[in-house]
Design an enzyme around this catalytic site. Structure first.
Site, PDB file in Angstrom:
ATOM      1  N   SER A  47       0.851  -1.195   0.000  1.00 25.78           N
ATOM      2  CA  SER A  47       0.000   0.000   0.000  1.00 25.78           C
ATOM      3  C   SER A  47       0.881   1.237   0.000  1.00 25.78           C
ATOM      4  O   SER A  47       1.711   1.418   0.892  1.00 25.78           O
ATOM      5  CB  SER A  47      -0.903   0.012   1.233  1.00 25.78           C
ATOM      6  OG  SER A  47      -1.889  -0.983   1.147  1.00 25.78           O
ATOM      7  N   SER A 132      -8.742   0.963   5.403  1.00 25.75           N
ATOM      8  CA  SER A 132      -8.881   0.199   6.651  1.00 25.75           C
ATOM      9  C   SER A 132      -7.597  -0.029   7.424  1.00 25.75           C
ATOM     10  O   SER A 132      -7.517  -0.981   8.187  1.00 25.75           O
ATOM     11  CB  SER A 132      -9.492  -1.168   6.328  1.00 25.75           C
ATOM     12  OG  SER A 132      -8.701  -1.841   5.354  1.00 25.75           O
ATOM     13  N   CYS A 133      -6.600   0.825   7.272  1.00 20.91           N
ATOM     14  CA  CYS A 133      -5.379   0.596   8.049  1.00 20.91           C
ATOM     15  C   CYS A 133      -5.602   1.013   9.494  1.00 20.91           C
ATOM     16  O   CYS A 133      -5.910   2.175   9.766  1.00 20.91           O
ATOM     17  CB  CYS A 133      -4.199   1.366   7.474  1.00 20.91           C
ATOM     18  SG  CYS A 133      -2.686   1.084   8.434  1.00 20.91           S
ATOM     19  N   ILE A 195     -10.787  -9.398   5.183  1.00 18.36           N
ATOM     20  CA  ILE A 195     -10.707  -8.220   6.037  1.00 18.36           C
ATOM     21  C   ILE A 195      -9.261  -7.766   6.172  1.00 18.36           C
ATOM     22  O   ILE A 195      -8.338  -8.554   5.928  1.00 18.36           O
ATOM     23  CB  ILE A 195     -11.255  -8.512   7.446  1.00 18.36           C
ATOM     24  CG1 ILE A 195     -10.482  -9.676   8.078  1.00 18.36           C
ATOM     25  CG2 ILE A 195     -12.742  -8.817   7.396  1.00 18.36           C
ATOM     26  CD1 ILE A 195     -10.782  -9.964   9.549  1.00 18.36           C
ATOM     27  N   ASN A 196      -9.088  -6.523   6.583  1.00 17.58           N
ATOM     28  CA  ASN A 196      -7.791  -6.098   7.094  1.00 17.58           C
ATOM     29  C   ASN A 196      -7.657  -6.666   8.507  1.00 17.58           C
ATOM     30  O   ASN A 196      -8.598  -7.266   9.033  1.00 17.58           O
ATOM     31  CB  ASN A 196      -7.702  -4.567   7.097  1.00 17.58           C
ATOM     32  CG  ASN A 196      -6.264  -4.066   6.952  1.00 17.58           C
ATOM     33  OD1 ASN A 196      -5.324  -4.708   7.430  1.00 17.58           O
ATOM     34  ND2 ASN A 196      -6.088  -2.942   6.295  1.00 17.58           N
ATOM     35  N   GLY A 224      -3.832 -13.774  11.443  1.00 18.07           N
ATOM     36  CA  GLY A 224      -3.608 -15.201  11.631  1.00 18.07           C
ATOM     37  C   GLY A 224      -4.857 -15.946  12.066  1.00 18.07           C
ATOM     38  O   GLY A 224      -5.986 -15.501  11.855  1.00 18.07           O
ATOM     39  N   THR A 275      -0.174 -13.224   7.399  1.00 13.61           N
ATOM     40  CA  THR A 275       0.610 -13.721   8.529  1.00 13.61           C
ATOM     41  C   THR A 275       1.417 -14.964   8.175  1.00 13.61           C
ATOM     42  O   THR A 275       2.611 -15.059   8.483  1.00 13.61           O
ATOM     43  CB  THR A 275      -0.320 -14.024   9.719  1.00 13.61           C
ATOM     44  OG1 THR A 275      -0.885 -12.792  10.191  1.00 13.61           O
ATOM     45  CG2 THR A 275       0.434 -14.689  10.854  1.00 13.61           C
TER      46      THR A 275
END
Length: 314
Positions: A47, A132-133, A195-196, A224, A275
């Site tokens: 990003s 969404s960060c 999702i983030n 994870g 992850t």
């Protein structure tokens, strides 16, 4: 007949539905080249912001028994670095399917300006707008503000004509699924990525009696196995609410081929790995490809479309 993982996404054909999640193994051209040479069906860039960002102070990423906690703060090389890379790759590999390009500006104006740059460029891939960060101090997750999300998309689609997806945070309330889907269905979005990481979790080192990441007093995004049920719920909720033309990219908790199967069963068209990619590196794609085929063979499926989105209710 052996299982085929061939995936049609938008007007592209990929060998399989596997990708990296933006932020993982995609910071440098070397890492991007490694993704391109791997068994991933597609890959996405880091990003980007307008200028290079160092991100948050370290330690900012820690692998923990069932996943990870991170507070990276969007470190990246700046949009020009990644745009130059993808344009060069388009020139040198014209027959490859489309590359995904991620942007995550710190403001509406920054996002608009970066998307204008992409629109005006020769990039003919797929763009992902990260709304969404959870790990930039002082910057809320845009997609939790429904009015602001609509304001951004109104402005973006006045000029942006290339394929565009958005990356969303996790939602936990049916009303929020309904509201966000109602907004997104008003636009010609290519896809939604759910999702983030689950924002602002806390992991404790009992021996040191301390947090494990430095930024934000130890609060960070959780990834994870911890987040897989939440990710699957978001994939399913949006798959059943969005226009069929808006595809779903499933992200969160993918460690095995069975996990990939579950995301696809919930309605995802592509899946991203974060992850576990950090833990295993790019060989994970070959393993996941093999394991997904084994699951499909065992169930008698020869194509993903035979089961994608067909989750049974009781």
């Amino acid at each position: 007949m052996p299982a085929s993982l061939t995936t049609k996404f938008l007007n592209q054909t990929y060998e399989n539905p596997l990708m990296n999640a933006s932020g993982v193994h995609c910071m440098t051209t070397k890492e991007l080249d490694e993704l391109a040479a791997s068994r991933a069906g597609a890959f996405i860039t880091k990003s980007s912001t307008t200028l290079e960002r160092a991100g948050n102070p370290e330690p900012r990423y820690v692998s923990v028994p069932l996943g990870s906690i991170n507070s990276m703060g969007l470190p990246n090389q700046g949009i020009d670095y990644y745009l130059e890379y993808v344009l060069e790759r388009q020139r040198t590999h014209p027959n490859e399917p489309a590359i995904f390009f991620s942007v995550a500006g710190m403001s509406i104006d920054e996002n608009i300006n970066m998307l204008r740059k992409i629109q005006d460029s020769e990039f003919h891939g797929i763009t992902e707008l990260n709304l969404s960060c959870p790990n930039v101090p002082g910057k809320p997750q845009v997609a939790y503000d429904f009015d602001l999300t609509k304001e951004i998309l109104d402005k973006v689609f006045q000029f942006f004509k290339k394929p565009l997806g958005i990356k969303l945070p996790p939602y936990f309330d049916f009303a929020h699924f309904d509201i966000m889907a109602g907004i997104l269905n008003q636009y010609p979005l290519a896809y939604v990525n759910s999702i983030n990481s689950v924002g602002n979790g806390l992991y404790i080192d009992v021996d040191k009696e301390s947090v494990v990441v430095k930024p934000k007093n130890g609060f960070g995004g959780i990834g994870g196995e911890y987040v897989k049920p939440t990710a699957l719920a978001n994939v399913r909720a949006f798959y059943t609410r969005l226009n069929p033309s808006i595809k779903i990219v499933g992200t969160g908790g993918i460690r095995t081929g069975k996990d990939v199967f579950e995301h696809l069963l919930c309605g995802a068209s592509m899946v991203q790995i974060g992850t576990e990619l950090v833990k295993e590196g790019v060989p994970i794609f070959e393993r996941l490809e093999r394991e997904l085929k084994e699951v499909m063979d065992k169930k008698g499926y020869t194509t993903i479309e035979e089961f994608r989105g067909k989750l049974n209710s009781l």
